[in-house]
Design an enzyme around this catalytic site. Structure first.
Site, PDB file in Angstrom:
ATOM      1  N   SER A  45       0.707  -1.207   0.041  1.00 49.92           N
ATOM      2  CA  SER A  45       0.171   0.014  -0.200  1.00 49.92           C
ATOM      3  C   SER A  45       0.769   1.258   0.141  1.00 49.92           C
ATOM      4  O   SER A  45       1.810   1.307  -0.872  1.00 49.92           O
ATOM      5  CB  SER A  45      -0.986  -0.005   1.154  1.00 49.92           C
ATOM      6  OG  SER A  45      -2.098   0.886   1.193  1.00 49.92           O
ATOM      7  N   HIS A  47      -2.442  -1.072  -3.483  1.00 46.46           N
ATOM      8  CA  HIS A  47      -3.473  -0.188  -3.398  1.00 46.46           C
ATOM      9  C   HIS A  47      -3.437   0.864  -4.291  1.00 46.46           C
ATOM     10  O   HIS A  47      -2.706   1.648  -4.216  1.00 46.46           O
ATOM     11  CB  HIS A  47      -3.468   0.144  -2.008  1.00 46.46           C
ATOM     12  CG  HIS A  47      -4.105  -0.914  -1.099  1.00 46.46           C
ATOM     13  ND1 HIS A  47      -4.017  -0.752   0.310  1.00 46.46           N
ATOM     14  CD2 HIS A  47      -4.578  -2.188  -1.346  1.00 46.46           C
ATOM     15  CE1 HIS A  47      -4.315  -1.868   0.915  1.00 46.46           C
ATOM     16  NE2 HIS A  47      -4.964  -2.872   0.000  1.00 46.46           N
ATOM     17  N   ASP A 107      -4.538  -4.476   5.625  1.00 47.00           N
ATOM     18  CA  ASP A 107      -5.120  -5.406   4.561  1.00 47.00           C
ATOM     19  C   ASP A 107      -3.979  -6.321   4.203  1.00 47.00           C
ATOM     20  O   ASP A 107      -2.597  -6.030   4.166  1.00 47.00           O
ATOM     21  CB  ASP A 107      -5.375  -4.529   3.420  1.00 47.00           C
ATOM     22  CG  ASP A 107      -5.871  -5.478   2.089  1.00 47.00           C
ATOM     23  OD1 ASP A 107      -6.422  -6.434   2.452  1.00 47.00           O
ATOM     24  OD2 ASP A 107      -5.735  -4.945   0.845  1.00 47.00           O
TER      25      ASP A 107
END
Length: 338
Positions: free
Chosen positions: A16, A43, A134
């Site tokens: 991310s 992401h 995540d």
């Protein structure tokens, strides 16, 4: 457990904030004709992404945005396209614009989860830099299916939260600095795969299928129990997943949250409600003062005084709500100690 579709391994990587730089470094350090396919979720949301082009320019292996139904090939980096979940089914890739997980699409967990179920001990999962958590649930799935779990050393990550949360929830095999990752992957894909576990949890298999073919209530009822919470995306009932580390929730339409991401979503919902309340009260105050001005101009001083008194009371409420909105804690501050 589905048998490994082809000899060799599949590597799945999640990143991310700060991930682009980490992925470029990894691409540069991998040898040409790397012996396994690499699937990457960075992401990006709906934003256009040039990540495959950047990876090709930096490293010796081919990189591309994944296509639905595409066959996995060694020496290729497959990047999840913007606004699409990327999953593995056997030896092919599947794309979906299904419900978001952890407020993200593409999300890391669906890729890791499906790789775990179909590739078992031949799946290697890597969690790199990023915020929130995540990838923690998906990396745990890889371990449960006999695969290998790798996490970037949080002290070397641009954003340490994602690696730290993975370490808090998964018994990982390796914690590495970024410069150690490529040599480790080369070593691992050259070794025999580990022995597959005797069985895979039914809940994990069903959740992987939910990612690939969509939500079915009968499957949700097997893997979760209804909670008293509501989904921030669709306002449906959230169901608490039976595996409580990390604690996760799903709604009947498929939105999924870890507890950390749910706290953040609830914070944003509450903050939005507070600012909406501020706006509504400000508009009411403005109208009351306008009416008081008209009443005063027409000689109705009692009505003007009553309107101004009500407006002053509303201004006090506005200050209170504004202070609440501005001092609302972050999701990390809300999160209980582990």
């Amino acid at each position: 457990m589905t048998a490994s579709p082809d000899p060799g391994f599949v590597i799945v990587i999640g990143a991310s904030a700060g991930g682009v730089g980490a992925l470029l470094h990894l691409s540069e350090c991998l040898p040409k004709f790397f012996a396994a396919p690499i699937c990457v979720v960075q992401h990006v949301g709906r934003q256009p992404s040039l990540l495959p082009e950047l990876l090709r320019a930096r490293g010796p292996n081919h990189a591309m945005h994944a296509e639905d139904g595409q066959r996995l090939m060694p020496g290729t980096l497959y990047v999840a396209p913007p606004d699409h979940h990327m999953m593995i089914q056997g030896n092919t890739l599947r794309l979906s614009r299904g419900p978001k997980e952890n407020y993200a699409r593409p999300a890391i967990d669906p890729l890791f989860r499906t790789a775990a179920v179909d590739w078992g001990p031949r799946a290697i999962g890597v969690v790199l830099t990023g915020q929130m958590d995540d990838g923690s649930s998906g990396l745990k799935s890889i371990k449960e299916c006999g695969g290998i779990a790798i996490v970037q050393d949080p002290d070397t990550a641009a954003e340490p939260a994602m690696p730290r949360n993975a370490l808090a929830n998964v018994q990982v095999d390796y914690i590495v600095r970024l410069e150690e990752l490529a040599p480790l992957l080369v070593q691992l894909v050259g070794e025999p795969a580990r022995v597959a576990p005797a069985s895979v949890p039914e809940e994990l298999i069903r959740e992987a299928e939910l990612n690939r073919r969509g939500m079915k209530m009968e499957d949700l009822a097997v893997i979760a129990t209804p909670s008293t919470l509501t989904c921030p995306d669709c306002s449906g009932t959230l169901w608490e997943l039976k595996d409580r580390k990390p604690l996760r929730y799903r709604c009947h339409t498929g939105h999924a949250y870890s507890s950390i991401n749910l706290l953040q979503a609830q914070k944003e919902t509450a903050e939005h409600a507070l600012w909406s309340g501020v706006r509504a009260l400000q508009e009411r105050e403005m109208l009351l003062r306008r009416l008081a001005g008209i009443a005063n101009a027409t000689g109705d001083r009692p009505q003007a005084a009553a309107g101004l008194a009500e407006a002053d009371r509303l201004r006090g409420q506005i200050r209170m709500l504004t202070e609440m909105a501005e001092t609302s804690p972050t999701a990390e501050e809300d999160e209980p100690d582990a």
